[in-house]
Enzyme design. Structure first.
Site, short mmCIF file in Angstrom:
data_model
loop_
_atom_site.label_atom_id
_atom_site.label_comp_id
_atom_site.label_asym_id
_atom_site.label_seq_id
_atom_site.Cartn_x
_atom_site.Cartn_y
_atom_site.Cartn_z
CG ASN A 64 -3.38 17.84 -10.69
OD1 ASN A 64 -4.08 16.84 -10.78
ND2 ASN A 64 -3.35 18.61 -9.64
CB CYS B 150 -7.14 17.43 -8.67
SG CYS B 150 -7.86 18.17 -7.19
CB CYS C 242 -1.57 -18.86 15.15
SG CYS C 242 -1.04 -19.94 16.50
CB CYS D 174 -4.17 -19.49 3.98
SG CYS D 174 -4.39 -19.38 5.76
#
Lengths: 432, 454
Positions: A142, A145, A359, A393
């Site tokens: 680890n 963290c 749209c 796009c």
């Protein structure tokens, strides 16, 4: 004889960095893997492996009250989640005893132990044999963290320093015969640097991502962030669905880096269902770890994950994970290698259109004014793509609420592939 | 008001009947409102706005609900429709905003519940004072005749512009149909009065009751005393069947019964026809039939001379009536009021009808339906007697209603009109509100322009 449903004839078992597991779904080192009771329940539910919540030196860490918070969608769906918990707050002895017992009861499952001790050789030398004696299948370091522990020189404080990563990894390979998985923090600028350091130190695999530094939300009445401890808060580790795109990019970066291309990767970050797992595997992961989704819904989700993944694999003709692992890596490249001659154009299926106009306004206000709004005599709206203006796009497709109503249609072209490197419009193109 | 039914028994236990007159569509809970608000697609140039007679920016207020901004949502509604609370309850949304909602088809499950969301916003708003400013006093004073939705809306908008407003109302309470004409289960308790109290908080509006044009009020006097006059007179006259026995005990206009019902402090005291017939095809006919069922009638038959499709009550209203046990008989027109030996109504005889070459004709067959009471709900008409003085009679009419131009001006300078009493009226509360609002704009512009000239 009991009735049984037909299951896809697919082998979900894996061998990852020398660790065998009946399926690739592991629980990440976190609250769900803090003690035997939870881990037993996870194995009963069908999880293929577990990374036991991080052990440290005694005295055990102490946690605060009020630990988690979320970034909610409008309908209270959890988009992202964060926590300010430290490593296990139970004694090393209890954890080691429980790990030993659980491993004995579940020999076929992967049991990995997460570790975090101070960045001195003696500390690692002391704890590694104890872990190995439990019968665990591997260790995960680890080094990521992001809260609390870095203030004490551990966790991300190590993971943000490539030299320390290499050093700690080497100690682990020196004092343990178990496979070593180095868990990487995303709180850096270039994920390839710590991955290369882990490899130099002898790591058998990397796992990523650990959580991201975050503040999820504020209590605006009291002017304090959440989770709120008394009158204060601190940044926590961000995870859950929202971090998946960040995690997948980092996995891909390591998978396509020539230096680390062969390094096994365990994918972590926002995996909530089988498709997420399949995507991580396609980008080069050999196993995946799940936490937030299990914390939100319980361990039972592993059923749907296994079933969904197996059915999809059967449909595609993949008999094992290795058959599609990394398959998307070769199609992930740098921008400069994209085909400048490729053209895709939006197409609106008028039969599926519900005339919401989303749209249209998205394209009109913020994109290329490539959608025409037509209203006939009866008042019926019709939205049509102005093909010569469309740059492909995808914004209209993204904003459309109806599945498959707007599709992006690649245009036939007789032009050959041409990268930006070869494009005459590129003033810095590489000339032969 | 229900003298024609005074021989009938009383409905009985008023307390027990109350349950049948609570909200037909219960309000959304906070949770339901949030979930439902998420369903709105926030359409651009939204069809629901086009369908709303009062131009409410529906996607905007729904988005505000979803963003936990209830006061913002309420203000968005009230800016266009100051009676947005009652319209949310009484609008036939199934033929207005919700009909045009882009999610109003099977693939999207059902339209967004716009009416209930509007009600949610208005029910939960919490303003410190009134949410609209009254502009500086213009010194102008406008008379509004009729405290129905058109008059109230007009008065509020005029007050916003800084004019003083006096509303002259014939009845004892303001509200018009909201107070006296809407089915009780659509607009429950004293909501109409509470809404008006809220509206009046803008200030500068006075309501005088017992003022009836053509009775104790003349247009002459109004024009002399005020800078402009708005007529929101409604349709006060009930159409007649034109049959012998029309005044016999047992037969009365549905609107009058509903008016009594809405004002009754004890539903149990209302006269109840065990068997009743409602003649008509509009929402008032449905309201009447439904309320009779809820008061405990055994048999309620709604009779219409054409088919169900031709009824002006929406399909939604018809379905509710049927689900409540109302029998709907079509292709039958009133022929004779059946009178018993006691001189009271004992039923109705109907002539069976059909269409031949597009014309409604009697087939020659008849149908008798026994009944203790017959309610006529065949439409309302403009009560011309209010406009009978010399000056008022000069106001141009159009098919029995008041003629207006695009700016709600009548043919008499300085006199404006709107709501059900004018030609484009559609018997919709929401449309009356819109008329009142637009007429106020026109009045404001006209009198301020005059002032500039002067």
């Amino acid at each position: 004889m009991t009735a049984t449903a037909k299951r896809p004839d697919v082998d979900l078992s894996i061998e990852f960095a020398g660790i065998k597991a009946p399926n690739p779904f592991w629980l990440a080192s976190a609250p769900p893997t803090d003690k035997a009771y939870n881990v037993e329940r996870a194995f009963e539910a069908g999880w293929g492996g577990v990374v036991w919540k991080t052990l440290g030196e005694d005295p055990a860490a102490v946690n605060v009250s009020s630990r988690y918070s979320a970034h909610f969608g409008k309908n209270r769906e959890v988009l992202g989640f964060n926590n300010i918990e430290l490593i296990t707050d139970r004694s090393l002895e209890i954890n080691l005893r429980e790990i030993t017992e659980v491993k004995q009861r579940w020999p076929d499952r992967a049991l990995i132990v997460s570790l975090m001790v101070p960045c001195v050789e003696e500390s690692w030398k002391a704890i590694l044999p104890l872990v190995e004696a439990t019968g665990a299948n591997g260790i995960e370091l680890n080094l990521g963290c992001p809260h609390g522990m870095p203030e004490r020189g551990m966790g991300a404080a190590v993971g943000q320093n490539p030299d320390l990563i290499e050093q700690v990894t080497r100690w682990c390979k020196t004092y343990s015969s178990l496979p070593v998985i180095v868990k990487l923090t995303p709180n850096i600028t270039d994920i390839r640097v710590p991955a290369r350091a882990a490899l130099r130190g002898g790591a058998d695999a990397v796992s990523l991502i650990n959580t991201i530094n975050s503040i999820t939300s504020l209590d605006l009445d009291n002017m304090v962030a959440k989770p709120t401890v008394g009158t204060q808060s601190t940044h926590g580790g961000y995870c859950g669905a929202a971090v998946k795109p960040i995690a997948m990019n980092m996995v891909a970066e390591i998978a396509r880096d020539p230096e680390t291309a062969e390094l096994p990767i365990c994918g972590i970050g926002g995996i909530s269902h089988w498709r997420d797992a399949a995507e991580f595997v396609a980008l080069g992961a050999g196993a995946v770890q799940v936490c937030t989704a299990a914390m939100l819904h319980g361990f039972r989700i592993v059923d749907e994950m296994q079933d969904g993944l197996a059915r999809w694999m059967a449909e595609k003709g993949y008999r094992s994970l290795s058959e599609f692992s990394g398959k998307a890596v070769r199609n992930t490249t740098d921008w400069k290698y994209l085909d400048m001659n490729f053209q895709t154009i939006a197409h609106i299926d008028q039969d599926k259109c519900i005339e919401c106009g989303r749209c249209y306004i998205a394209c009109e206000d913020t994109s290329h004014q490539s959608i025409a709004k037509l209203v006939d005599a009866s008042g019926t709206r019709r939205y049509e793509v102005i093909e010569e203006e469309c740059v492909g796009c995808n914004l209209c497709q993204i904003t459309c609420p109806v599945q498959d109503c707007i599709t992006m249609v690649p245009q036939p072209s007789d032009k050959p592939y041409m990268s930006w490197n070869e494009d005459p419009r590129n003033p810095f193109r590489e000339t032969a | 008001m229900t003298d024609a039914l005074s021989h009938l028994p009383r409905a009985g236990d008023g307390a027990a009947l109350k349950a049948g007159f609570t909200d037909l569509h219960p309000p959304l809970t906070q949770r339901q409102a949030i979930i439902e608000s998420q369903r709105c697609l926030y359409c651009y140039d939204a069809p629901c706005i086009e369908a709303c007679p009062s131009d409410i920016d529906i996607p905007r207020f729904i988005r505000e609900i979803s963003e936990d901004n209830i006061n913002g949502a309420a203000q968005t509604i009230l800016e266009q429709n100051i009676l947005g609370g009652s319209c949310a309850r009484v609008c036939p949304t199934e033929i207005l905003c919700e009909q045009s909602c882009v999610r109003n088809h099977d693939a999207e499950c059902q339209p967004v519940l716009i009416g209930l969301l509007q009600r949610h916003a208005i029910d939960h708003m919490h303003f410190d004072g009134h949410p609209f400013h009254r502009a500086a006093d213009t010194g102008k004073h406008i008379a509004v005749v009729g405290a129905g939705p058109a008059g109230l809306s007009c008065g509020h908008r005029l007050a916003m512009h800084g004019h003083r407003v006096t509303i002259l109302e014939a009845e004892a309470k303001p509200g018009g149909l909201n107070e006296y004409g809407i089915a009780k289960y659509k607009l429950v308790d004293d909501y109409a009065q509470r809404e008006i109290a809220f509206l009046l908080k803008i200030g500068g509006i006075e309501i005088r009751h017992g003022q009836r044009l053509g009775d104790n009020l003349t247009l002459d006097a109004l024009q002399r005393d005020y800078d402009a006059v708005f007529l929101g007179l409604g349709l006060a006259a009930s159409r007649q069947l034109g049959l012998i026995g029309e005044n016999a005990p047992g037969l009365m206009p549905a609107t009058e019964y509903i008016k009594t019902l809405r004002q009754a402090s004890d539903l149990g005291s209302l006269p109840l026809a065990r068997r009743c017939v409602v003649i008509g095809a509009g929402n008032t006919a449905i309201d009447m039939a439904m309320q009779m069922v809820r008061l405990g009638a055994d048999e309620v038959t709604l009779v219409y001379r054409r088919d169900a499709e031709a009824m002006s009550a929406t399909g939604h209203e018809q379905a509710i009536a049927k689900a409540n046990g109302v029998r709907i008989v079509t292709w039958a027109q009133p022929k004779q009021v059946l009178i018993g030996d006691d001189g009271r109504v004992s039923g109705m005889r109907f002539a069976r009808t059909e269409t031949r070459d597009g014309t409604l004709v009697a087939t020659g067959e008849t149908l008798d339906i026994p009944a203790d009471a017959v309610f006529k709900a065949i439409g309302q008409a403009f009560a011309d007697d209010g406009l009978s003085d010399d000056r008022a009679s000069r106001i141009a009419r159009d098919g029995g209603k008041i003629h207006i131009d695009d700016s709600f001006r009548t043919s008499l300078a300085g006199v404006y009109a709107g709501g059900d009493c004018v030609v484009p009226g559609q018997d919709l509360t929401v449309q009356a509100v819109q008329h009142g609002k637009l007429a106020a704009q026109a009045i404001h512009q006209d009198i301020m322009a005059q002032q500039e000239v002067a």
